[in-house]
Design a protein around this motif. Sequence first.
Motif, PDB file in Angstrom:
ATOM      1  N   UNK A  35     -20.581  -2.870 -25.141  1.00 46.75           N
ATOM      2  CA  UNK A  35     -19.498  -2.079 -25.707  1.00 46.75           C
ATOM      3  C   UNK A  35     -19.778  -1.538 -27.087  1.00 46.75           C
ATOM      4  N   UNK A  36     -20.953  -1.860 -27.632  1.00 48.87           N
ATOM      5  CA  UNK A  36     -21.295  -1.340 -28.957  1.00 48.87           C
ATOM      6  C   UNK A  36     -21.394   0.183 -28.926  1.00 48.87           C
ATOM      7  N   UNK A  37     -20.768   0.819 -29.894  1.00 45.64           N
ATOM      8  CA  UNK A  37     -20.812   2.277 -30.017  1.00 45.64           C
ATOM      9  C   UNK A  37     -21.931   2.657 -30.987  1.00 45.64           C
ATOM     10  N   UNK A  38     -22.863   3.509 -30.546  1.00 46.67           N
ATOM     11  CA  UNK A  38     -24.047   3.841 -31.339  1.00 46.67           C
ATOM     12  C   UNK A  38     -23.999   5.286 -31.811  1.00 46.67           C
ATOM     13  N   UNK A  39     -24.260   5.489 -33.090  1.00 44.98           N
ATOM     14  CA  UNK A  39     -24.488   6.826 -33.631  1.00 44.98           C
ATOM     15  C   UNK A  39     -25.903   6.861 -34.193  1.00 44.98           C
ATOM     16  N   UNK A  40     -26.486   8.054 -34.244  1.00 42.49           N
ATOM     17  CA  UNK A  40     -27.907   8.172 -34.596  1.00 42.49           C
ATOM     18  C   UNK A  40     -28.103   9.159 -35.729  1.00 42.49           C
ATOM     19  N   UNK A  41     -28.993   8.798 -36.645  1.00 46.76           N
ATOM     20  CA  UNK A  41     -29.341   9.649 -37.778  1.00 46.76           C
ATOM     21  C   UNK A  41     -30.855   9.674 -37.929  1.00 46.76           C
ATOM     22  N   UNK A  42     -31.446  10.852 -37.805  1.00 49.91           N
ATOM     23  CA  UNK A  42     -32.893  11.019 -37.967  1.00 49.91           C
ATOM     24  C   UNK A  42     -33.138  11.689 -39.314  1.00 49.91           C
ATOM     25  N   UNK A  43     -33.547  10.897 -40.288  1.00 50.90           N
ATOM     26  CA  UNK A  43     -33.709  11.414 -41.645  1.00 50.90           C
ATOM     27  C   UNK A  43     -34.940  12.298 -41.798  1.00 50.90           C
ATOM     28  N   UNK A  44     -35.853  12.254 -40.839  1.00 49.12           N
ATOM     29  CA  UNK A  44     -36.997  13.161 -40.883  1.00 49.12           C
ATOM     30  C   UNK A  44     -36.585  14.560 -40.437  1.00 49.12           C
ATOM     31  N   UNK A  45     -35.454  14.654 -39.750  1.00 49.05           N
ATOM     32  CA  UNK A  45     -34.932  15.944 -39.283  1.00 49.05           C
ATOM     33  C   UNK A  45     -33.781  16.410 -40.162  1.00 49.05           C
ATOM     34  N   UNK A  46     -32.819  15.521 -40.373  1.00 51.67           N
ATOM     35  CA  UNK A  46     -31.650  15.831 -41.203  1.00 51.67           C
ATOM     36  C   UNK A  46     -31.817  15.143 -42.559  1.00 51.67           C
TER      37      UNK A  46
END
Length: 217
Positions: A35-46
């Motif tokens: 049930x864990x909700x995952x968000x993603x951040x790619x600092x090499x892109x953004x």
Amino acid sequence: MTKLLHIDSSILGGNSVSRQLTAQIVASWRAGHPGTEVSYLDLAVDTPSHLSAESLGFRMPADAALSDAQKRENAVSEAFVTQFLAADVIVVGAPLYNFAIPSQLKAWIDRIAQVGRTFKYTDKGPVGLATGKTVIVASARGGVYSTSEAATAMEHQESYLKVVFGFFGITDVRFVRAEGLAMGEAAKAAALAAAQIEIVTHTQAPAANQEKAAIAA
């Protein structure tokens, strides 16, 4: 529902060990915490821009007049700190670049290090405001920095991240380390195998760990 923020900062794309490890950490966490909700951040892109006079606008008094550039930079900083504060678990991919973390990751930290949001100053010193979170760092290193005092003094990756997240009030900072990756295939294989054990240790619920230990025995 637990919210997990998955962050990558390596510039190596599919060849990145830290990216491989963060993906495995997130998958293992989700297996142990359904049930864990995952968000993603790619600092090499953004990648946020590095701090400037304009991007320091979030530290100005609330009633101060901001320029259009400061307003734009404020919006960037606000998005990053809001995302960070909303997460219960933060998984950070942090390769060692020239004895420290990637500049992309440092730029993100500079954006979330905000007085009144992630820390404050008191008459007794600084107090972290981002308490109650778990941070799991996937640490990837070409050399070995954990086995001698001289080598440990050279690394400003794990040591820095432990200090800065601690400054934000986070006491639960865990490391999944793969080092010696550039010291031959045997050393790399051993490092990745050791990292797999750490992933289970740092992500699975206690009951799941006991079950895996029983099966291994």
